[in-house]
Design a protein around this motif. Structure first.
Motif, PDB file in Angstrom:
ATOM      1  N   ARG A 151       0.847  -1.194   0.000  1.00 31.90           N
ATOM      2  CA  ARG A 151       0.000   0.000   0.000  1.00 31.90           C
ATOM      3  C   ARG A 151       0.882   1.245   0.000  1.00 31.90           C
ATOM      4  O   ARG A 151       1.892   1.309   0.688  1.00 31.90           O
ATOM      5  CB  ARG A 151      -0.919   0.004   1.226  1.00 31.90           C
ATOM      6  CG  ARG A 151      -1.897  -1.151   1.199  1.00 31.90           C
ATOM      7  CD  ARG A 151      -2.728  -1.215   2.436  1.00 31.90           C
ATOM      8  NE  ARG A 151      -1.828  -1.331   3.603  1.00 31.90           N
ATOM      9  CZ  ARG A 151      -2.179  -1.117   4.855  1.00 31.90           C
ATOM     10  NH1 ARG A 151      -3.403  -0.776   5.141  1.00 31.90           N
ATOM     11  NH2 ARG A 151      -1.311  -1.238   5.831  1.00 31.90           N
ATOM     12  N   TYR A 152       0.460   2.259  -0.774  1.00 29.64           N
ATOM     13  CA  TYR A 152       1.238   3.487  -0.945  1.00 29.64           C
ATOM     14  C   TYR A 152       0.457   4.660  -0.374  1.00 29.64           C
ATOM     15  O   TYR A 152      -0.727   4.825  -0.647  1.00 29.64           O
ATOM     16  CB  TYR A 152       1.541   3.700  -2.429  1.00 29.64           C
ATOM     17  CG  TYR A 152       2.349   2.559  -2.993  1.00 29.64           C
ATOM     18  CD1 TYR A 152       3.722   2.576  -2.945  1.00 29.64           C
ATOM     19  CD2 TYR A 152       1.722   1.437  -3.532  1.00 29.64           C
ATOM     20  CE1 TYR A 152       4.468   1.515  -3.437  1.00 29.64           C
ATOM     21  CE2 TYR A 152       2.446   0.377  -4.019  1.00 29.64           C
ATOM     22  CZ  TYR A 152       3.824   0.420  -3.965  1.00 29.64           C
ATOM     23  OH  TYR A 152       4.559  -0.634  -4.441  1.00 29.64           O
ATOM     24  N   PHE A 153       1.165   5.473   0.437  1.00 33.90           N
ATOM     25  CA  PHE A 153       0.534   6.577   1.149  1.00 33.90           C
ATOM     26  C   PHE A 153       1.249   7.879   0.846  1.00 33.90           C
ATOM     27  O   PHE A 153       2.412   7.897   0.437  1.00 33.90           O
ATOM     28  CB  PHE A 153       0.584   6.335   2.661  1.00 33.90           C
ATOM     29  CG  PHE A 153      -0.219   5.156   3.101  1.00 33.90           C
ATOM     30  CD1 PHE A 153      -1.565   5.283   3.377  1.00 33.90           C
ATOM     31  CD2 PHE A 153       0.379   3.907   3.260  1.00 33.90           C
ATOM     32  CE1 PHE A 153      -2.308   4.198   3.797  1.00 33.90           C
ATOM     33  CE2 PHE A 153      -0.360   2.824   3.679  1.00 33.90           C
ATOM     34  CZ  PHE A 153      -1.709   2.961   3.951  1.00 33.90           C
ATOM     35  N   THR A 154       0.527   8.968   1.114  1.00 36.01           N
ATOM     36  CA  THR A 154       1.096  10.309   1.005  1.00 36.01           C
ATOM     37  C   THR A 154       0.479  11.191   2.082  1.00 36.01           C
ATOM     38  O   THR A 154      -0.610  10.921   2.587  1.00 36.01           O
ATOM     39  CB  THR A 154       0.842  10.906  -0.393  1.00 36.01           C
ATOM     40  OG1 THR A 154       1.515  12.154  -0.474  1.00 36.01           O
ATOM     41  CG2 THR A 154      -0.618  11.121  -0.666  1.00 36.01           C
ATOM     42  N   ARG A 155       1.208  12.219   2.443  1.00 40.03           N
ATOM     43  CA  ARG A 155       0.669  13.265   3.322  1.00 40.03           C
ATOM     44  C   ARG A 155       1.455  14.526   3.088  1.00 40.03           C
ATOM     45  O   ARG A 155       2.607  14.499   2.662  1.00 40.03           O
ATOM     46  CB  ARG A 155       0.714  12.867   4.789  1.00 40.03           C
ATOM     47  CG  ARG A 155       2.050  12.906   5.424  1.00 40.03           C
ATOM     48  CD  ARG A 155       1.947  12.505   6.902  1.00 40.03           C
ATOM     49  NE  ARG A 155       3.185  11.888   7.302  1.00 40.03           N
ATOM     50  CZ  ARG A 155       4.175  12.549   7.881  1.00 40.03           C
ATOM     51  NH1 ARG A 155       4.048  13.807   8.145  1.00 40.03           N
ATOM     52  NH2 ARG A 155       5.288  11.936   8.192  1.00 40.03           N
TER      53      ARG A 155
END
Length: 183
Positions: free
Chosen positions: A26-30
């Motif tokens: 899973r790939y996340f950003t913030r």
């Protein structure tokens, strides 16, 4: 201490799931503010064992900021199908190459009786033994000497001209582009 706690809390609360790959990573950003500048942080959470080689190239490019937009599932499926077609084409080419090599070696051994590398002798024979510039120089020297003998009196013809590789002369015999280094 409160800074660390707020950072950890912000890490979990403001993350946005961008996508998943075929392996389940899973790939996340913030977005966070660092020194007054808003920066986007991107990371991956591996499904099982942390295996960086399981991350597809498109997602690596996105993680490194080389892509602004994360790859879509449709794009990933299309690229996977293309990679499979390329693998099949490579396998076909290898099979054809092996088949041609087998057929070619049988034909060679039947027709010539020898199997080996290229014939270097015939390759070398296609080149002239002397340089092209040398031939031009010889012909121009002959024509110049004929011209000079017609113009000179007979007294000068009897003097032997020393053959030397060293440059000599007063400049009267200078011809541009004809000098060759001594061999």
């Amino acid at each position: 201490m409160s800074k660390i706690f707020s950072r950890i809390a912000g890490f979990f609360s403001s993350r946005t799931l961008v996508g998943m790959d075929k392996a389940g990573n899973r790939y996340f950003t913030r977005k966070e503010e660092i020194d007054g500048i808003m920066k986007e942080k991107r990371w991956v959470v591996f499904k099982g064992e942390q295996e960086p080689t399981s991350v597809p190239v498109e997602w690596i490019c996105w993680l490194n900021g080389q892509r602004k937009i994360a790859p879509t599932p449709e794009e990933m499926a299309e690229l996977e199908a293309r990679r499979e077609r390329i693998k099949l084409n490579v396998a076909r080419l290898k099979e054809e190459e092996e088949k041609k090599l087998k057929e070619g070696s049988i034909r060679k051994s039947m027709s010539s009786g020898k199997v080996g590398g290229p014939d270097l002798g015939s390759f070398i024979r296609q080149f002239p033994s002397s340089a092209v510039g040398d031939k031009v120089e010889e012909t121009s020297d002959k024509t110049d000497s004929l011209r000079q003998t017609k113009e000179r009196p007979k007294e000068e013809e009897e003097k032997p001209v020393p053959e030397s590789t060293e440059p000599t002369g007063s400049g009267a015999s200078f011809r541009p582009g004809t000098w060759q280094p001594p061999t």
